[in-house]
Enzyme design. Structure first.
Site, PDB file in Angstrom:
ATOM      1  CG  ASP A  70      -2.164  -0.539   1.146  1.00 44.05           C
ATOM      2  OD1 ASP A  70      -2.498  -0.928   0.032  1.00 44.05           O
ATOM      3  OD2 ASP A  70      -2.874  -0.602   2.160  1.00 44.05           O
TER       4      ASP A  70
HETATM    5  C1  BGC Z   1      -0.054   1.318   6.280  1.00 41.75           C
HETATM    6  C2  BGC Z   1      -0.438   0.092   5.527  1.00 41.75           C
HETATM    7  C3  BGC Z   1      -1.926   0.066   5.406  1.00 41.75           C
HETATM    8  C4  BGC Z   1      -2.448   1.346   4.809  1.00 41.75           C
HETATM    9  C5  BGC Z   1      -3.952   1.299   4.723  1.00 41.75           C
HETATM   10  C6  BGC Z   1      -0.633   2.526   5.637  1.00 41.75           C
HETATM   11  O1  BGC Z   1      -0.334   3.634   6.403  1.00 41.75           O
HETATM   12  O2  BGC Z   1       1.334   1.394   6.399  1.00 41.75           O
HETATM   13  O3  BGC Z   1       0.037  -1.049   6.187  1.00 41.75           O
HETATM   14  O4  BGC Z   1      -2.334  -1.001   4.627  1.00 41.75           O
HETATM   15  O5  BGC Z   1      -2.013   2.455   5.528  1.00 41.75           O
HETATM   16  O6  BGC Z   1      -4.620   2.447   4.941  1.00 41.75           O
HETATM   17  C1  NOJ Z   2      -1.956  -3.667   5.303  1.00 46.88           C
HETATM   18  C2  NOJ Z   2      -3.089  -3.692   4.349  1.00 46.88           C
HETATM   19  O1  NOJ Z   2      -4.247  -4.110   5.014  1.00 46.88           O
HETATM   20  C3  NOJ Z   2      -2.827  -4.584   3.172  1.00 46.88           C
HETATM   21  O2  NOJ Z   2      -3.855  -4.463   2.244  1.00 46.88           O
HETATM   22  C4  NOJ Z   2      -1.497  -4.274   2.557  1.00 46.88           C
HETATM   23  O3  NOJ Z   2      -1.253  -5.244   1.562  1.00 46.88           O
HETATM   24  C5  NOJ Z   2      -0.388  -4.270   3.572  1.00 46.88           C
HETATM   25  N1  NOJ Z   2      -0.712  -3.387   4.644  1.00 46.88           N
HETATM   26  C6  NOJ Z   2       0.954  -3.900   2.974  1.00 46.88           C
HETATM   27  O4  NOJ Z   2       1.025  -2.554   2.678  1.00 46.88           O
END
Ligand code: BGC
Ligand code: NOJ
Length: 814
Positions: free
Chosen positions: A486
């Protein structure tokens, strides 16, 4: 039983026993399976909601508070001026004994003080939308006791986001009714809501409070609520401000005597035409029906037994007995339990997810099904239908949907280009598990073409071609806003602090490419081709295949950096995850996905990529996401560079992707490495690290800080993580090697010798297989021989058509 200074596993009861209220962080459990849910900490903190933690929040919780875990369903004892809680908080009176047993769908608190014991058992029954607290008070002393027992909780005004923000309105809307021993919360019922909640107890009240200022007091808090300290509720009636529900019971106990009370906190929906039983008086019939089902100790206890039987049965569908108890404990109890929770919650509500931000994630929920399809296949089927219904006819998908409305979340939108392909994984896994090939013909229209009777198969095809139709300059998949990671936001270019990395997109986004999606496309593209063939769609299969072959060629030509797979090309077509970079030279995701896809098995690249993972990314606490960590913010890369080194996506150990390496190692036949990576992050194997980890020792956390972090090996974001489903999948399907396929169960273990011989009971569709895996003298990879019911069978596939019913399977490993 093993233990740390905070608690121990009690496997026989499928419980984790917490032995102090003062754990490094609140250690929580989840209650509820069917719509009504509760989060409950080891001090009975937490909250409840119906279906949607944002839109139907029932009780109030204060995130980010001091102390941390603020808000809950608290019981108080006032024993001649000594005030305490069986859960050890919020009053911090030192108890003579405290324990919290987090079990499968229930939590039990046992507190003892001055020869009084209170046992509070809290659970949500399988069939109703209510939370039950069975509270047993025992006088263990030799003189009579007169105690006051208080209950308390604080209502949330339904929409959790609005509840925490719109005070100018909220302080004037609260409404309650009190009849006999039930307190009804009917805020906003006069207008557009046809639902209310209640809190009742099966005993006459000595008093009650429904207004927080009267119960807690304006200058007190829950560690010293005024009414409890004063030994008397005030019978307050809330009009606006903050409605609460508190009961007061006066309890007299002879020496040795126990009394049990059943408290029920419920949620009911009322027929819109039948809302009122008299002007201004809510229709209480549905609440009365629910209360009647739990109004004695025996009824509550029977409901608890139904729940524990349900869990025993669910967990018995796949059990393992290996030479290592830690593996057995993980696979037989806690990992499966967490799989159910992630399936239910996606990433919506935990002590790290506020329940107001994210609904059901498209990629997250698709992946969660792979840990749950063997448990409740019908629920997985329904979830896949809901997810597919938010997909567009061009294959793109909303990134999230709200569980209450099942509508795609327009604020977050789409363009996360890995999303579509996860649907292929979920569907393939579900059909292999259940044998329900008809599902592929089941009609679920795309969101943008509601009148077209598209089938699940059409959705898979749309997912496949969404990648094919969105290739970049190297014929690799365009990344869009981000792929699985993400935070790799290659089209965001943000320098404005109030912008969201997730939703901001600039430029034409037709340049930046992802090697993670390339591997994912090859892996799940092959699944799509197999499904097309299964359905006799041979033209589709033969048209799809060249796209997969071309992708493999593009990866080899443009995606190999010399010792590992590149991670991406940025918006200027410069490599990411390459020797050429100063930081972020190697990433885990493309090593995992390209090798799981089988790329580089023919020419040594897969092995080399995994060796590079070991050399550059593996550390004591798990495998880091990338190395070296980014030291500065870089708008070309986005959120990944926003985190200080060692945390989250910036070189943290992002547990979700570790099992990809486990799977790949098992595919290569390196049993020792597969097991080693698995055990580095699996809770039951690292209980000794609890002090450092801080999160619950019975569940996976999303992230463990990496070697660049200020504090290494510290876990965060427990419970709601794709790690649960994926590590379960890796351990059961690749280490134990028990792998569902369309026509049967493949048995292809990759078992390290330290696990010894293994016995497995595997329910597969309507069959039950008792599988014994005997270690051979060789590598532990694949089987040398197999017998079914004593008769030798060629190969390693147990054909379902030939072996329905119950069978004994014995294999000897190579
Ligand atoms: C986080 C991710 C997460 C994303 C979703 C980010 O700040 O690091 O792990 O999936 O936000 O909103
Ligand atoms: C958490 C999110 O829920 C998931 O969708 C994503 O793949 C991981 N973070 C890695 O960024």
């Amino acid at each position: 039983m093993t233990s740390s200074s905070y608690g121990y596993f009690d496997d026989a009861n499928k419980e984790y026993v917490v032995t102090t209220p003062f754990t490094p962080l609140p250690w929580i459990n989840y209650l509820g399976n069917n719509g009504f849910f509760g989060l409950i900490s080891n001090t009975s903190g937490g909250y409840s909601f119906y279906r949607d933690a944002k839109f139907r929040r029932i009780t109030r919780y204060r995130y980010n508070n001091v102390p941390m875990d603020s808000g809950g369903r608290y019981f108080y004892i006032n024993d001649g001026g000594t005030v305490w809680n069986p859960g050890g908080r919020p009053v911090r009176t030192e108890l003579d004994h405290y324990e919290c047993r987090h079990g499968m769908g229930y939590s039990k608190f046992i507190g003892r003080k001055n020869a009084v014991e209170v046992e509070q058992t809290t659970f949500i029954p399988l069939e109703d939308t209510c939370e039950i607290h069975r509270v047993k008070v025992t006088n263990q002393g030799d003189s009579a006791k007169t105690l006051k027992l208080f209950s308390s909780l604080e209502w949330c005004l339904w929409n959790a986001e609005d509840d925490g923000a719109n005070f100018q309105r909220n302080f004037s809307t609260g409404e309650v009714e009190v009849v006999d021993s039930t307190i009804y919360h009917k805020t906003e019922y006069r207008e557009r809501r046809n639902h209310y909640s209640f809190f009742s107890v099966n005993a006459p009240l000595a008093g009650f409070d429904t207004d927080r200022q009267h119960f807690v007091g304006v200058y007190n808090d829950y560690s010293c609520p005024k009414a409890v300290m004063d030994s008397a509720c005030t019978n307050s009636e809330a009009h606006g401000w903050s409605p609460v529900a508190a009961h007061q019971l006066d309890v007299e106990l002879a020496p040795g005597e126990s009394k049990t009370f059943v408290f029920v906190m419920g949620y009911v929906e009322v027929d819109a035409d039948n809302k009122w039983q008299a002007p201004g008086i809510i229709n209480k019939a549905p609440a009365a029906d629910m209360q009647a089902k739990y109004d004695t100790e025996a009824k509550a206890t029977a409901a608890l037994k139904t729940l524990t039987d349900y869990w025993d049965n669910l967990l018995s569908r796949f059990t393992v007995k290996s030479g290592d108890d830690r593996l057995n404990r993980a696979l037989n109890i806690w990992n499966q339990y967490q799989n159910m929770v992630t399936f239910n919650m996606s990433r919506s509500a935990s002590y790290f997810e506020s329940g107001i931000g994210r609904g059901m994630g498209f990629r997250d929920s698709n992946q969660d099904t792979i840990g749950f399809a063997h448990m409740v296949p019908s629920a997985v089927r329904e979830r896949i239908v809901d997810l597919a219904a938010t997909q567009q006819s061009d294959g793109s998908a909303y990134h999230q949907y709200q569980p209450l409305t099942k509508k795609g979340n327009a604020d977050v939108g789409g363009n996360f280009n890995d999303d579509p392909m996860w649907l292929v994984l979920a569907v393939a896994n579900y059909v292999k598990e259940s044998g329900d090939t008809d599902f592929l013909h089941f009609v679920v229209p795309f969101e943008d073409t509601p009148e077209v009777p598209s089938t699940i198969y059409h959705h898979l095809k749309a997912s496949f071609y969404h990648v094919v139709n969105n290739l970049g300059p190297h014929q690799l998949p365009l990344i869009g806003r981000a792929d699985w990671n993400d935070c790799l936001n290659l089209n965001c270019f943000s320098t404005e602090p109030n912008e969201s990395y997730q939703t901001t997109q600039r430029g034409d986004s037709k340049v930046a490419e992802s090697l993670m999606i390339a591997g994912q496309f090859v892996l799940y593209g092959n699944e799509f081709v197999e499904i097309a063939k299964l359905l006799g769609m041979d033209v589709d299969a033969s048209e799809a295949q060249p796209h997969i072959d071309a992708m493999v060629a593009s990866v080899k030509q443009h995606g190999w950096d010399g010792e590992w797979f590149l991670r991406a090309y940025d918006s200027q077509s410069k490599p990411i995850g390459s020797q050429q970079n100063d930081e972020g030279k190697i990433f885990i995701e493309s090593q995992g996905f390209c090798t799981m896809a089988g790329i580089g098995f023919d020419d040594g690249k897969a092995e080399q990529a995994l060796d590079s993972v070991e050399k550059h990314l593996a550390c004591e606490y798990g495998v880091m996401l990338q190395q070296p960590a980014y030291s500065d913010y870089n708008p070309l890369y986005g959120e990944i560079t926003s985190y200080p080194p060692g945390y989250k996506e910036n070189a943290g150990i992002f547990c979700h992707n570790n099992p990809w390496i486990v799977v790949a190692e098992a595919m290569l036949g390196r049993a020792d490495k597969a097991l080693s990576y698995y055990t580095r992050i699996t809770p039951s194997f690292i209980e000794h690290l609890t002090e450092r980890h801080k999160t619950e020792p019975y569940v996976y956390s999303q992230m463990i800080s990496g070697q660049d972090a200020y504090i290494q090996g510290e876990a965060k974001n427990s419970w709601l993580t794709g790690t649960a489903a994926w590590n379960y999948y890796a351990a059961t399907q690749y280490i134990l090697g028990i792998r569902p396929e369309y026509n049967g169960l493949r048995i292809e273990p990759c078992l390290d010798k330290s696990l010894g011989d293994v016995q497995i009971v595997r329910h597969f569709r309507d069959a039950v297989y008792h599988i014994t895996i005997n270690q051979g003298d060789g590598t532990g990879k694949g089987i040398a021989s197999m017998t079914i019911d004593g008769k030798p069978v060629a190969g390693d596939l147990v054909e379902y058509a030939d072996y329905a019913g119950e069978h004994q399977i014995e294999v000897v490993l190579n």
